[in-house]
Design an enzyme around this catalytic site. Structure first.
Site, PDB file in Angstrom:
ATOM      1  N   PRO A   2       0.847  -1.202   0.000  1.00 22.86           N
ATOM      2  CA  PRO A   2       0.000   0.000   0.000  1.00 22.86           C
ATOM      3  C   PRO A   2       0.880   1.249   0.000  1.00 22.86           C
ATOM      4  CG  PRO A   2      -0.584  -1.493   1.806  1.00 22.86           C
ATOM      5  CD  PRO A   2       0.706  -1.983   1.221  1.00 22.86           C
ATOM      6  N   GLU A   3       0.648   2.112  -0.956  1.00 21.10           N
ATOM      7  CA  GLU A   3       1.391   3.361  -1.033  1.00 21.10           C
ATOM      8  C   GLU A   3       0.512   4.491  -0.503  1.00 21.10           C
ATOM      9  OE1 GLU A   3       4.434   3.480  -1.726  1.00 21.10           O
ATOM     10  OE2 GLU A   3       4.892   1.707  -2.926  1.00 21.10           O
ATOM     11  N   HIS A  91      -5.619 -14.468   8.812  1.00 19.06           N
ATOM     12  CA  HIS A  91      -4.833 -13.230   8.822  1.00 19.06           C
ATOM     13  C   HIS A  91      -5.627 -12.010   9.292  1.00 19.06           C
ATOM     14  CE1 HIS A  91      -1.918 -15.672   6.751  1.00 19.06           C
ATOM     15  NE2 HIS A  91      -2.642 -15.736   5.653  1.00 19.06           N
ATOM     16  N   ARG A 110       1.326 -10.859   5.710  1.00 13.66           N
ATOM     17  CA  ARG A 110       2.778 -10.893   5.940  1.00 13.66           C
ATOM     18  C   ARG A 110       3.195 -10.296   7.292  1.00 13.66           C
ATOM     19  NH1 ARG A 110       5.836  -9.284   0.524  1.00 13.66           N
ATOM     20  NH2 ARG A 110       7.573 -10.075   1.767  1.00 13.66           N
TER      21      ARG A 110
END
Ligand SMILES: [Zn+2]
Length: 278
Positions: A2-3, A91, A110
């Site tokens: 994600p930017e 997750h 992650r």
């Protein structure tokens, strides 16, 4: 990853559901994120009200009367707003259930994301060690040609690397940096000290344009970014160079090349972006 545009969109997306809501429960299913989630938060946050949802760099800041919860999406995190009886899936590490019967849920396969606590007693959130050194917001007035020129005019470092340093610019992730350099006609290996104020002006303008365009379109990069309503949250923006090595330049048909700068792939057109040697 994600930017900044994805984080901005997430922030704006969750805001109407979260702001002015009281936290009923803070649930930690797996607190082993980039940094451990502080276990006391399940108690500290109960019955506090989220006064505002804001963003600084890629941190989403949920401000309560007791302090600020700082969320970072890391490499693969996403936040969703769901009905509070939605069963968790794999997750789904953190839940913040709200008095409007919804849950703000962090999913992060992650686990490079983070959920940090800044107690009100520690003073202003701007002085937090992860925020105080960040460059000005890229779409703010403080981010201008004079600022950038002063920051890079003595630097013997490739401009691509400089603009991806968040003490110089926040928000120019790899895709945005490559595209902005193409639009500004600057070779990614150009040394910072070779750029004059006019080139800085061009670069700033193109970084801002590419960020604005992405925010407008819903963010470009992320295959696992989900909008809070559960729909895929990105549009494929028209990319001129990123990921296009071996293909013809959209402007001049020269073959786009790929080089590695600081372990990140960089894409450029050797004709449109000539390397300035002097
Ligand atoms: Zn070209």
């Amino acid at each position: 990853m994600p930017e900044l545009p994805e984080v901005e969109i997430t922030c704006k997306g969750i805001q109407p559901y979260v702001e002015n809501q009281t936290i009923m429960q803070f649930i930690i299913r797996n607190g082993r994120l980039r940094w451990p989630v502080e276990p006391h938060l399940t108690q500290t946050l109960q019955n506090t009200t989220i006064q505002s949802v804001t963003r600084r760099g890629k941190y989403i800041l949920l401000t309560t009367e007791k302090g600020v919860l700082m969320l970072h999406l890391g490499m693969s995190g996403n936040l969703r707003i769901l009905p509070c009886d939605t069963p968790p899936i794999k997750h789904d590490h953190i839940d913040i259930t709200l008095n409007n019967q919804r849950v703000l849920r962090l999913n992060d396969p992650r686990r490079f994301g983070s959920v940090l606590w800044h107690d009100a007693k520690q003073g202003s959130i701007e002085n937090h060690k992860l925020l105080c050194k960040l460059a000005p917001e890229p779409l703010s007035k403080g981010f201008n040609a004079d600022y950038l020129y002063l920051k890079i005019k003595r630097k013997n470092v490739a401009i691509k690397k400089l603009i991806m340093n968040n003490q110089i610019i926040v928000g120019a992730g790899n895709i945005y940096a490559s595209e902005a350099l193409f639009n500004a006609k600057i070779h990614p290996l150009t040394l910072g000290k070779k750029l004059n104020e006019q080139a800085c002006q061009q670069l700033i303008m193109h970084i801002q344009n590419v960020l604005r365009e992405s925010i407008k379109q819903g963010g470009t990069t992320l295959k696992d970014f989900l909008k809070p309503d559960g729909k895929p949250g990105y549009f494929v923006q028209k990319l001129n160079v990123y990921g296009r090595n071996g293909q013809p330049c959209t402007q001049c048909c020269t073959t786009i090349e790929k080089i590695i700068i600081s372990q990140r792939a960089s894409f450029f057109c050797p004709k449109c972006q000539p390397l300035k040697e002097s």
